[in-house]
Design an enzyme around this catalytic site. Structure first.
Site: not given
Ligand code: RFL
Ligand code: PHB
Length: 390
Positions: A72, A201, A292, A296, A384
């Site tokens: 995109h 957004y 979110p 990032k 971004y």
């Molecule tokens: P994770 O993905 O939470 O992985 C951590 C792993 O550790 C395990 N764990 C353990 N394992 C062993 N022993 C323990 N005691 C443990 N405790 C936990 C867990 O089961 C898991 O497998 O962290 P990591 O790897 O640092 O990754 C970070 C990302 O997951 C997170 O920052 C993103 O998902 C945030 N996020 C977004 N980031 C973006 O860059 N672009 C996006 O568009 C975006 N959208 C989002 C998001 C996060 C969201 N939520 C649900 C918080 C949208 C949403 C809705």
């Molecule tokens: C997503 O597609 O899950 C998404 C996209 C943009 C954001 C957060 C989440 O800022």
């Protein structure tokens, strides 16, 4: 058991670190609390910065990403019922973003690790870390009913925000910074072609909404809600109705389809400093969280482990700890830039509880400025798509 780098957590941070170490000839064991199925199904992020895409490609796990990822070149900001496109690539030196689900990144990394025959232990129980201030830190856990102790040179705490690594650092070592927001996101994944070509957004007086996607047949939409919103109060019809109201513009239709998944997430900003204690290095959500709205979190996690992998390569090649010593500061500069950007996007777009008309007018004015001033739009765009240097 013994290894060079013990990695706690098989999210994007832990799995990417394992892959980078593998390519550098450094041994690692990844210990994960959940099952493979759970890790592969957890729906989260969808936006990858160019830098993250390039790293995954260079690490040899970018083949499907290249084939299926959607490039995109812009996003839209909507307010007062009108959409305004921010041409990201034009403003940010040609760089773009790629839409590819975090679930898919995780699947690709798990498949690559298993194909290499490297240790990735799912469903580890009672994972704990010990002797962190010594040269031989240990990870203890139970796996398939057997108590295990893994002796390491270094432990990478990649276990997310609620993991046990950060909590194992003695009280008083870390300085913590945080902010809770009175907002949540109700997210849905729907089996319908996205009604938009690029992310939208939307600022609205009933609350923020985001139109995103996962593929040509899967839409990912979000609605601002309370952080403790009860999903039972949101039957599918109510979700669609609210999406129509908040994202509607003249001459455009939001197509509905079966909702495959829905969930609520709260929002917070959090950073701990330093991201290290002795031989424990924290990476990704274990060390910092962003709301979110700036997309990032995943990108920061990947950036952290790239920095950590480079430091570990220097350590093993030359016995030189200088990059390990510099790790936390090197990461924190980018983290704080993303903290600010995510906070800024969040406060510009979400309706504060008890918002008065003054708040809304300030938001509208800011949105109008961002969408009409090249300088402001460029600032949004370069953050971004991901700053090259911070
Ligand atoms: P994770 O993905 O939470 O992985 C951590 C792993 O550790 C395990 N764990 C353990 N394992 C062993 N022993 C323990 N005691 C443990 N405790 C936990 C867990 O089961 C898991 O497998 O962290 P990591 O790897 O640092 O990754 C970070 C990302 O997951 C997170 O920052 C993103 O998902 C945030 N996020 C977004 N980031 C973006 O860059 N672009 C996006 O568009 C975006 N959208 C989002 C998001 C996060 C969201 N939520 C649900 C918080 C949208 C949403 C809705
Ligand atoms: C997503 O597609 O899950 C998404 C996209 C943009 C954001 C957060 C989440 O800022």
């Amino acid at each position: 058991m013994r290894t060079q780098v013990g990695i706690v957590g098989a999210g994007p941070a832990g799995l990417t670190l394992g892959r980078l170490l593998e390519l550098a000839g450094i041994e690692s064991v990844i210990v994960e609390a959940r099952s493979r199925e759970y890790c592969e199904a957890r729906i989260r992020a969808g936006v990858l910065e160019q830098g993250a895409v390039d790293l995954l490609r260079e690490a040899g796990v970018g083949e499907r990403l290249e084939r299926e990822g959607l490039v995109h070149h812009g996003i839209s900001l909507q307010f007062d019922g009108e959409r305004h496109r921010i041409p990201l690539s034009d403003l940010a030196g040609g760089r773009s973003i790629v839409i590819y689900g975090q679930t898919e990144v995780v699947k690709d990394l798990i498949a690559a690790r298993l194909q290499s025959g490297l240790p990735l232990l799912f469903e580890a129980q009672e994972v704990s870390v010990h002797d962190l201030d010594s040269a031989r830190p240990r990870i203890r856990f139970r796996h398939e009913g057997v108590e295990q102790e893994l002796e390491c040179d270094v432990v990478a705490g990649c276990d997310g925000f609620h993991g046990s690594c950060r909590a194992s650092i003695p009280v008083g070592v870390l300085r913590e910074f945080s902010r809770e927001y009175p907002y949540g996101w109700l997210g849905i994944l729907a089996s319908v072609a996205p009604s938009i070509d690029e992310l939208v957004y939307a600022h609205h007086e009933r609350g923020f909404a985001l139109l995103s996607l996962r593929s040509p047949t899967l839409s990912r939409y979000y609605l601002q809600c309370r952080p403790d919103e009860n999903l039972d109060e949101w039957p599918d019809e109510r979700i669609w109705e609210e999406l129509h109201i908040r994202t509607g513009v003249e001459g455009w239709t939001l197509e509905e389809g079966p909702i495959l998944e829905k969930g609520v997430t709260g929002m917070r900003s959090y950073v701990c400093e330093p991201m290290r204690y002795g031989r424990l290095f924290l990476a990704g959500d274990a060390a910092h969280i962003v709301p979110p709205t700036g997309a990032k979190g995943l990108n920061l996690a990947i950036h952290d482990v790239r920095t950590l992998a480079e430091a570990l390569v220097r350590f093993y090649e030359r016995g030189d700890e200088s990059l390990l010593d510099a790790y936390s500061d090197a990461c924190l500069r980018r983290i704080w830039r993303c903290e600010h950007f995510s906070w800024w996007m969040t406060t510009m777009l979400h309706l504060p509880p008890n918002a008065d008309p003054f708040d809304l007018q300030l938001q509208r004015s800011q949105l109008r400025y961002v969408t009409t001033s090249q300088a402001q739009a460029t600032a949004l765009a370069e953050n971004y798509v991901g700053l090259e240097t911070v």
